[in-house]
Design an enzyme around this catalytic site. Sequence first.
Site, mmCIF file in Angstrom:
data_model
loop_
_atom_site.group_PDB
_atom_site.id
_atom_site.type_symbol
_atom_site.label_atom_id
_atom_site.label_comp_id
_atom_site.label_asym_id
_atom_site.label_seq_id
_atom_site.Cartn_x
_atom_site.Cartn_y
_atom_site.Cartn_z
ATOM 1 N N GLY A 1 61.635 -4.582 -21.555
ATOM 2 C CA GLY A 1 61.083 -5.851 -22.052
ATOM 3 C C GLY A 1 61.737 -6.270 -23.366
ATOM 4 N N LEU B 1 60.564 -6.402 -26.530
ATOM 5 C CA LEU B 1 60.327 -5.508 -27.658
ATOM 6 C C LEU B 1 61.047 -4.173 -27.460
ATOM 7 C CD1 LEU B 1 58.917 -5.283 -30.349
ATOM 8 C CD2 LEU B 1 56.794 -4.700 -29.143
ATOM 9 N N ALA C 1 53.377 -3.958 -20.573
ATOM 10 C CA ALA C 1 52.163 -4.740 -20.289
ATOM 11 C C ALA C 1 52.393 -5.634 -19.084
ATOM 12 C CB ALA C 1 51.780 -5.595 -21.496
ATOM 13 N N TYR C 2 51.292 -6.085 -18.507
ATOM 14 C CA TYR C 2 51.356 -7.164 -17.508
ATOM 15 C C TYR C 2 51.268 -8.463 -18.301
ATOM 16 C CZ TYR C 2 50.185 -10.089 -13.477
ATOM 17 O OH TYR C 2 50.190 -11.075 -12.517
ATOM 18 N N THR C 3 52.351 -9.242 -18.323
ATOM 19 C CA THR C 3 52.406 -10.410 -19.222
ATOM 20 C C THR C 3 52.541 -11.757 -18.497
ATOM 21 O OG1 THR C 3 54.799 -10.124 -19.454
ATOM 22 C CG2 THR C 3 53.407 -9.093 -21.131
ATOM 23 N N THR D 1 47.805 -9.005 -28.213
ATOM 24 C CA THR D 1 48.171 -10.426 -28.157
ATOM 25 C C THR D 1 47.166 -11.343 -28.848
ATOM 26 O OG1 THR D 1 48.497 -12.275 -26.573
ATOM 27 C CG2 THR D 1 47.006 -10.527 -25.901
ATOM 28 N N ASP D 2 47.630 -12.517 -29.255
ATOM 29 C CA ASP D 2 46.751 -13.562 -29.795
ATOM 30 C C ASP D 2 45.855 -14.165 -28.709
ATOM 31 O OD1 ASP D 2 49.135 -14.634 -28.606
ATOM 32 O OD2 ASP D 2 48.671 -16.585 -29.465
ATOM 33 N N TYR E 1 44.544 -12.793 -18.422
ATOM 34 C CA TYR E 1 45.481 -12.006 -19.228
ATOM 35 C C TYR E 1 44.826 -11.588 -20.552
ATOM 36 C CZ TYR E 1 49.290 -11.109 -22.514
ATOM 37 O OH TYR E 1 50.089 -10.569 -23.506
#
Length: 281
Positions: free
Chosen positions: A11, A13, A62-64, A103-104, A127
């Site tokens: 990913g 990151l 993660a599942y994004t 996450t935000d 999500y």
Amino acid sequence: MKKILITGATGQLGSELLVLAPLYTQYEWVFANRTQITLDNLEILQSQLEVIRPDVIFNCGAYTAVDKAESEKDLAFTVNHLAVELIAKYAKENNVKLIHVSTDYVFDGNSSIALNEEAKTNPINVYGESKLAGEIACLQENPESIIIRTSWVYSKFGNNFVKTMKRLMQERDEINVVNDQIGSPTYAADLAQAMIDIIESPEWISGIYNYSNEGEISWYEFALSIKEFGGYSCKVGGIPSSSYPTPAKRPSFSLLDKKKIKIVYNLKVPNYKDSLRKMFA
């Protein structure tokens, strides 16, 4: 030599951490892709962790797929909640330091001031719900964990807003971008460096931290900066979110307050324009 395991290694990151790793030869780095660390299969995951036996885990996997999560709820929750719970439990039992990335989207977007780590969570899509469930499980299983909430992540790797805009601005004469969702982007390279800085810090202070670049902008304003640095001639228009319906609702305001991470870990947080300029360079 301490062994650092990075999940979600392919990913954005993970890829930026791979760039930085050669500068930190005092660690053994294990970059695990989906077959080496299988976040959607908990039976395999446990044994995979036992084989690798890390001293530190950066859980970047993660599942994004935000919109797809609305129809793949079970999968999103397996990866973002149950796998995190298992990793946190493993970390606790084996005295492993864990930095988990969140996450935000755990917020509903109804704030008008920058959200600190104590702000009330109330996700408005699957999500966000799955990521919040992961945060709660992580701290329940292992209160010594560090959770970093971030937002609008981009880099030269993977799929992201900046790369999409660059492509569209070269292909089209005119594009429209939503102008009523406010936050701040995060250059994945900056976040990767921040995570290493935390590991390098003399003291480990657990808990939730926010990290994104400085600045308060809309996606439309972000697109204008991309246009500026790319030198594109494409016309960019601003539109309301209602003109661009998506399966998953997005928080209209998710600007993160970064005071805590700056004070506790003495981190410098670059302005979004400086980081965007760096990526273009």
